[in-house]
Design an enzyme around this catalytic site. Structure first.
Site, mmCIF file in Angstrom:
data_model
loop_
_atom_site.group_PDB
_atom_site.id
_atom_site.type_symbol
_atom_site.label_atom_id
_atom_site.label_comp_id
_atom_site.label_asym_id
_atom_site.label_seq_id
_atom_site.Cartn_x
_atom_site.Cartn_y
_atom_site.Cartn_z
ATOM 1 N N HIS A 113 0.861 -1.192 0.000
ATOM 2 C CA HIS A 113 0.000 0.000 0.000
ATOM 3 C C HIS A 113 0.889 1.230 0.000
ATOM 4 O O HIS A 113 2.105 1.118 0.093
ATOM 5 C CB HIS A 113 -0.990 -0.006 1.166
ATOM 6 C CG HIS A 113 -0.379 0.057 2.538
ATOM 7 N ND1 HIS A 113 0.484 -0.901 3.019
ATOM 8 C CD2 HIS A 113 -0.486 0.970 3.538
ATOM 9 C CE1 HIS A 113 0.845 -0.594 4.246
ATOM 10 N NE2 HIS A 113 0.284 0.547 4.587
ATOM 11 N N HIS A 146 1.371 3.888 2.084
ATOM 12 C CA HIS A 146 1.928 4.588 3.253
ATOM 13 C C HIS A 146 3.449 4.701 3.135
ATOM 14 O O HIS A 146 4.119 3.747 2.750
ATOM 15 C CB HIS A 146 1.529 3.893 4.559
ATOM 16 C CG HIS A 146 0.115 4.192 4.975
ATOM 17 N ND1 HIS A 146 -0.575 3.436 5.895
ATOM 18 C CD2 HIS A 146 -0.740 5.178 4.582
ATOM 19 C CE1 HIS A 146 -1.799 3.945 6.053
ATOM 20 N NE2 HIS A 146 -1.919 4.995 5.266
ATOM 21 N N ASP A 169 5.945 4.703 5.053
ATOM 22 C CA ASP A 169 6.892 3.801 5.727
ATOM 23 C C ASP A 169 7.066 2.481 4.951
ATOM 24 O O ASP A 169 7.900 1.647 5.310
ATOM 25 C CB ASP A 169 6.497 3.543 7.196
ATOM 26 C CG ASP A 169 5.111 2.941 7.352
ATOM 27 O OD1 ASP A 169 4.172 3.412 6.684
ATOM 28 O OD2 ASP A 169 4.967 1.992 8.152
ATOM 29 N N HIS A 170 6.297 2.310 3.868
ATOM 30 C CA HIS A 170 6.455 1.158 2.968
ATOM 31 C C HIS A 170 7.036 1.559 1.611
ATOM 32 O O HIS A 170 7.758 0.798 0.984
ATOM 33 C CB HIS A 170 5.096 0.472 2.747
ATOM 34 C CG HIS A 170 4.480 0.008 4.021
ATOM 35 N ND1 HIS A 170 4.420 -1.316 4.379
ATOM 36 C CD2 HIS A 170 3.953 0.701 5.059
ATOM 37 C CE1 HIS A 170 3.876 -1.409 5.584
ATOM 38 N NE2 HIS A 170 3.578 -0.199 6.021
#
Ligand SMILES: [Zn+2]
Length: 270
Positions: free
Chosen positions: A73, A75, A77-78
């Site tokens: 996804h 976000h 932090d990914h």
């Protein structure tokens, strides 16, 4: 925090490189998953993660040839270093949302990806966000769950992007993959691997329904029959009742989930 988690090797095909971004929402940090078919020279990297402390340099050094970068996804932090890693490795980035793809097509539900014999199946699992996807690794009986299932506790429905109705349907869909025996273990994007996929997913359903029941009781106590989506104070008042037993530092995240639950209750046919 219960058992410590530092990533490592799993099955014959997976390595988890833990990013140095521990926090309230990220647990020990983001798990960047590197998948390689035995004997193959090229890998797939799922969720390259955040920019913190040269994580992308670490990934670059640890991976050799990479054929594809995947995102569970959007976000940050990914996804933050996805294009940087893909540029270094001269490969595409693929995600459900075309805005996060780079030199590659958006993922499709039930699509099978094959990289040098490594097979992954895409399962769209909205709920945490609208663009959340999971990846089945059939040869390992594993499900890369992104943020839909975490290694500890439960996840957040990031309302309004995340929707509780979609969340329930996605967890049910994952539960049926586990019930059929296709998936035995969950490799989450934060926290340790979960070796009881079915038990974990059943717990997620029970937990969320319990919370929903608690939100309904809180609304009854507050004298609210149908929640008004424009009432900005209601979510906090509900959090104060329902999340009494949870540390106050988590109330911000709890409010997201409560907003998702109030929206679900407001729209649910009576
Ligand atoms: Zn997330």
């Amino acid at each position: 925090m219960s058992e410590p988690w530092a990533g490592g090797s799993f099955g014959e095909r997976a390595r988890c490189l833990l990013a140095p971004n521990p926090g309230l929402m990220t647990l020990d940090g983001t798990n960047s998953w590197v998948l390689t078919e035995p004997g193959a020279s090229r890998s797939v990297v799922v969720d390259p993660g955040p920019i913190e402390d040269g994580h992308v340099d670490e990934l670059d050094e640890q991976t050799g040839d990479v054929a594809l970068v995947l995102l569970t996804h959007h976000h940050y932090d990914h996804s933050e270093v996805a294009v940087d890693l893909a540029t270094r490795k001269d490969c595409p980035v693929r995600a459900l949302d075309p805005a996060y793809c780079f030199d590659g097509d958006p993922l499709a539900d039930e699509e099978v990806i094959d990289v040098d014999g490594l097979r992954l199946r895409v399962v769209t699992t909205p709920g945490h966000t609208a663009d959340s996807v999971s990846f089945v690794v059939p040869a390992e009986g594993a499900l890369l769950s992104g943020d839909m299932v975490l290694g500890r506790g439960t996840t957040v429905v990031a309302h309004p992007d995340g929707q509780l109705g979609a969340y329930f349907e996605s967890i049910e869909r994952m539960r049926s993959l586990a019930a059929s025996g296709e998936v035995a273990t969950i490799w989450p994007a934060h926290g340790p691997v979960l070796d009881d996929a079915l038990g974990t997913l059943e717990y997620y359903l029970v937990h969320r329904r319990q919370r929903l029941g608690q939100v309904e009781s809180a609304l009854a106590r507050l004298g609210v029959a149908v929640p008004d989506p424009d009432d900005d104070h209601l979510p906090r008042r509900v959090v104060e009742i329902v999340y009494q037993d949870v540390d106050e530092s988590l109330w911000g995240a709890a409010e997201w989930s409560v907003r998702a639950q109030l929206a679900y209750l407001a729209e649910r046919p009576v």
